[in-house]
Design a protein around this motif. Structure first.
Motif, PDB file in Angstrom:
ATOM      1  N   TYR A  78       0.699  -1.192   0.117  1.00 50.28           N
ATOM      2  CA  TYR A  78       0.017  -0.087   0.005  1.00 50.28           C
ATOM      3  C   TYR A  78       1.023   1.374  -0.062  1.00 50.28           C
ATOM      4  O   TYR A  78       1.937   1.276   0.435  1.00 50.28           O
ATOM      5  N   LEU A  79       0.424   2.355  -0.550  1.00 44.84           N
ATOM      6  CA  LEU A  79       0.868   3.606  -0.665  1.00 44.84           C
ATOM      7  C   LEU A  79      -0.092   4.390   0.105  1.00 44.84           C
ATOM      8  O   LEU A  79      -1.196   4.248   0.192  1.00 44.84           O
ATOM      9  N   GLY A  80       0.507   5.559   0.902  1.00 45.50           N
ATOM     10  CA  GLY A  80      -0.315   6.398   1.760  1.00 45.50           C
ATOM     11  C   GLY A  80      -0.102   7.760   1.377  1.00 45.50           C
ATOM     12  O   GLY A  80       0.891   8.082   0.970  1.00 45.50           O
ATOM     13  N   ALA A  81      -0.809   8.748   2.022  1.00 43.80           N
ATOM     14  CA  ALA A  81      -0.354  10.112   1.844  1.00 43.80           C
ATOM     15  C   ALA A  81      -1.409  10.791   3.059  1.00 43.80           C
ATOM     16  O   ALA A  81      -2.503  10.485   3.210  1.00 43.80           O
ATOM     17  N   HIS A  82      -0.842  11.966   3.626  1.00 41.70           N
ATOM     18  CA  HIS A  82      -1.382  12.977   4.424  1.00 41.70           C
ATOM     19  C   HIS A  82      -1.861  14.032   3.311  1.00 41.70           C
ATOM     20  O   HIS A  82      -0.966  14.622   2.885  1.00 41.70           O
ATOM     21  N   VAL A  83      -3.087  14.287   3.499  1.00 45.12           N
ATOM     22  CA  VAL A  83      -3.759  15.225   2.672  1.00 45.12           C
ATOM     23  C   VAL A  83      -4.384  16.605   3.175  1.00 45.12           C
ATOM     24  O   VAL A  83      -4.895  16.500   4.180  1.00 45.12           O
ATOM     25  N   LEU A  84      -3.697  17.742   2.855  1.00 41.12           N
ATOM     26  CA  LEU A  84      -4.071  18.976   3.633  1.00 41.12           C
ATOM     27  C   LEU A  84      -4.967  19.892   2.582  1.00 41.12           C
ATOM     28  O   LEU A  84      -4.680  19.901   1.536  1.00 41.12           O
ATOM     29  N   LEU A  85      -6.185  19.700   3.121  1.00 41.13           N
ATOM     30  CA  LEU A  85      -7.381  20.579   2.211  1.00 41.13           C
ATOM     31  C   LEU A  85      -7.154  22.022   2.165  1.00 41.13           C
ATOM     32  O   LEU A  85      -6.795  22.499   3.197  1.00 41.13           O
ATOM     33  N   PRO A  86      -7.608  22.525   1.274  1.00 37.48           N
ATOM     34  CA  PRO A  86      -7.588  24.234   1.194  1.00 37.48           C
ATOM     35  C   PRO A  86      -8.731  24.663   2.001  1.00 37.48           C
ATOM     36  O   PRO A  86      -9.790  24.003   2.326  1.00 37.48           O
TER      37      PRO A  86
ATOM     38  N   PHE B  22       9.422   9.373   5.818  1.00 38.96           N
ATOM     39  CA  PHE B  22       8.259   8.899   6.040  1.00 38.96           C
ATOM     40  C   PHE B  22       7.553   9.751   7.096  1.00 38.96           C
ATOM     41  O   PHE B  22       8.337  10.087   8.270  1.00 38.96           O
ATOM     42  N   PRO B  23       6.501  10.466   6.866  1.00 43.01           N
ATOM     43  CA  PRO B  23       5.846  11.207   7.690  1.00 43.01           C
ATOM     44  C   PRO B  23       4.663  10.338   8.395  1.00 43.01           C
ATOM     45  O   PRO B  23       3.965   9.967   7.931  1.00 43.01           O
ATOM     46  N   SER B  24       4.894  10.739   9.856  1.00 37.79           N
ATOM     47  CA  SER B  24       3.842   9.768  10.602  1.00 37.79           C
ATOM     48  C   SER B  24       2.458  10.595  10.376  1.00 37.79           C
ATOM     49  O   SER B  24       1.396   9.854  10.487  1.00 37.79           O
ATOM     50  N   ASP B  25       2.644  11.885  10.194  1.00 40.01           N
ATOM     51  CA  ASP B  25       1.389  12.434   9.953  1.00 40.01           C
ATOM     52  C   ASP B  25       1.697  13.884   9.083  1.00 40.01           C
ATOM     53  O   ASP B  25       2.900  13.909   9.188  1.00 40.01           O
ATOM     54  N   PHE B  26       0.643  14.659   8.817  1.00 38.22           N
ATOM     55  CA  PHE B  26       0.851  15.843   7.974  1.00 38.22           C
ATOM     56  C   PHE B  26       1.631  16.764   9.053  1.00 38.22           C
ATOM     57  O   PHE B  26       1.100  17.114   9.960  1.00 38.22           O
ATOM     58  N   GLY B  27       2.830  17.087   8.746  1.00 39.13           N
ATOM     59  CA  GLY B  27       3.601  17.923   9.875  1.00 39.13           C
ATOM     60  C   GLY B  27       3.796  19.557   9.549  1.00 39.13           C
ATOM     61  O   GLY B  27       3.385  19.956   8.487  1.00 39.13           O
ATOM     62  N   GLY B  28       3.846  20.433  10.657  1.00 39.85           N
ATOM     63  CA  GLY B  28       3.993  21.926  10.306  1.00 39.85           C
ATOM     64  C   GLY B  28       2.770  22.633  10.193  1.00 39.85           C
ATOM     65  O   GLY B  28       2.823  23.609   9.601  1.00 39.85           O
TER      66      GLY B  28
END
Length: 576
Positions: free
Chosen positions: A201-209, A229-235
């Motif tokens: 599997y590939l994953g992504a954290h998505v920041l919405l506008p 590797f990001p555990s979650d969307f950082g910053g």
């Protein structure tokens, strides 16, 4: 004559009275008793000794001056309660043998980095550590077995009767939860699953506008933030810094309260993201760990499989489908630093029509004539400078004043302790796992002998034709130039800790020589800046590294306005 005889008798008497020299003994027996499953274990068994009580030994192993001691060996079909013995023949770091450990008091700990069996589509069977949600970190990977530390004393003649029992299992990691702003997605990759012989599997954290739900008519450009590797969307933080947060000192940046600075920058990004004049984008951070590292380097490779195709043609289209991305190459932009910097440039070069610009900060070596301080094509040895009478090691890490913390040989020997066959999960091994041809045993071929540093120039030639980005651009500029014009932006400090600026100089020489077309991008350097300077001459690394998601936006908007095709949607996503 009688005096001489008297002296000899006295000397003989004294020597006869000396205590016999004690035999040097060094052995530690390791077993495991924890109930995990009924199967015998394969993996890398690691034994650690630490003279520092501040943390567990497994968290004190590194390539710097403050590292503690580690020794490693492979185990296969290791059964519960059976004993494995570490003795002076087992290779270690920074001491190569247990017999070299100085006398003193140490905390001892052992850990089994568990391997799984993969039946590859190439016909090979390999044993590797599966990522378990931690980003390929051997010291905290769920399912690994370990022992609680306890103290031993090493005497001048070593130690004996030491037994270690692995009776702990690292617990699973809880996956991040969706919020109003940040969503999480996982996609089964058919391409990678076929290669690895199991579901991948590939994953992504998505920041919405801002306004994503209120503007269903809008479709958005996509910003792809490459990196480890990001555990979650950082910053990104929706509240001001925690007023009760205890300030922490950053040794890297010599800053007190850097944790508070990080929270403030994350909150400032949230406020900027919501400003009326800020363009509305989707930003993603990708999870693509492999059994070799915390990410795949986002390209296809012989030993890791088609990660480049999987990300570009499976993951990204699915994200755009679910979150109303425009789904066209002109609306996608790549950026990142270090590993992410190399990935941003490599993906742009290898998929020139699928992306509209890359911003590569402090990229990993982009010209292998400067593979940090090694020219893999001309040098014979990576660890030592050529000399008839002097043995001088090649350094691998410096500060902005040029002070050295480690050498190439030392870092590679640490990796060899953590895992053979490119299985350490560390930096030099992932470059090998990405760039090398696959060996007859199914593992990557070595670019150099891990013990001696002697370079294999046949492997180097393969690297050159497939992953030396400067060479590929120069070789194929007549085909790639038009599609890459205006898309390449590279930034690097001229005192990069890992000497990455040397390859950037060589890349710049080529880019500035281009004609028909001229590359129309930029290469910039930060004066005395370290890893990972990313293009802002007015702020230090400690700040700019926290501003990736906003600092390239003006250049991205300029690029969109200049390059969007006729009829492209330039308005639906520009709401206030």
């Amino acid at each position: 004559m009688r005096k001489i005889l008297f002296v000899l008798v006295v000397v003989g008497f004294i020597m006869g009275c000396e205590e016999p020299k004690l035999e040097h003994k060094t052995s530690i027996k390791v077993s495991y008793s924890v109930e995990v499953d009924s199967l015998a274990k394969d993996g890398r068994l690691l034994l650690m000794l630490s003279s520092d009580d501040s943390n567990e030994p497994r968290f004190q192993i590194n390539d710097g001056l403050n590292t503690q001691l580690i020794f490693g060996m492979n185990v296969e079909n290791w059964a519960k309660d059976s004993v494995v013995t570490f003795n002076e023949s087992v290779f270690g770091y920074p001491y190569e043998s247990l017999k070299e450990v100085p006398p003193g008091e140490y905390n001892v700990q052992a850990l089994l980095h568990v391997y799984e069996t993969f039946n590859l589509s190439t016909g090979h069977t390999v044993k590797l550590p599966m990522d378990n949600g931690e980003g390929q970190q051997w010291n905290k990977s769920p399912g690994n077995l370990y022992s609680k530390p306890f103290k031993i004393r090493v005497a001048s003649n070593g130690f004996e009767n030491v037994s270690v029992n692995l009776d702990q299992v690292i617990a699973p990691i809880e996956e991040p939860k969706d919020t109003e702003w940040i969503k999480h997605i996982k996609v089964k990759s058919e391409k990678l699953s076929d290669f690895w012989g199991r579901d991948i599997y590939l994953g992504a954290h998505v920041l919405l506008p801002k306004g994503f739900e209120e503007h269903p008519e809008a479709k958005y450009p996509l910003m792809i933030f490459h990196g480890h590797f990001p555990s979650d969307f950082g910053g990104f933080r929706t509240t001001p810094p925690d007023p009760n947060l205890k300030p922490e000192y950053s040794e890297r940046f010599s800053l007190e309260g850097y944790n508070i600075i990080q929270q403030q920058e994350a909150y400032d990004f949230y406020k900027r993201w919501n400003e009326p004049d800020f363009p509305r984008f989707i930003v993603i951070q990708i999870q693509h760990p492999t059994p070799y590292y915390d990410d795949s380097y986002a390209v296809n490779s012989a030993s890791q499989g088609p990660y480049g195709d999987a990300i570009t043609y499976e993951l990204i289209p699915e994200i755009e489908k679910q979150f109303r991305g425009m789904g066209e190459g002109w609306s996608r932009f790549l950026y990142g630093g270090s590993t992410g910097g190399w990935e941003a440039l490599a993906v742009q070069v290898k998929y020139p029509d699928e992306y509209n610009g890359c911003f590569a900060a402090c990229p990993d070596p982009i010209d292998f004539r400067a593979y940090t301080l090694t020219n893999i094509y001309e040098d014979e040895n990576a660890y030592f400078y050529p000399s008839a009478h002097k043995k001088l090691e090649v350094p691998s890490h410096r500060d902005y004043l040029g002070q050295i913390q480690s050498t190439l040989r030392q870092g590679n020997h640490l990796e060899l302790v953590l895992g053979d066959k490119s299985r350490s999960g560390q930096q030099w091994d992932i470059w090998e796992a990405t760039y090398s041809p696959q060996g007859e045993d199914g593992y990557p071929e070595r670019i150099w002998d891990k013990m001696t540093g002697d370079i294999d120039h046949d492997v180097a030639a393969y690297w050159k034709e497939n992953y030396d980005l400067r060479h590929i651009l120069e070789r194929d500029w007549d085909k790639l130039g038009e599609n890459l014009k205006g898309k390449i932006h590279i930034y690097c400090g001229d005192m990069d800790n890992y000497y990455l600026n040397n390859a950037v100089y060589l890349m710049e020489d080529f880019l500035e020589s281009t004609t028909d077309p001229y590359y129309e991008g930029e290469v910039k350097y930060g004066d005395r800046d370290e890893h990972c300077w990313n293009g802002d001459p007015d702020q230090p690394n400690a700040i700019t590294r926290l501003r990736y998601n906003t600092m390239y936006v003006p250049k991205i908007m300029e690029r969109i306005e200049k390059s969007a095709p006729n009829g492209a949607d330039l308005t639906s996503w520009r709401y206030k």
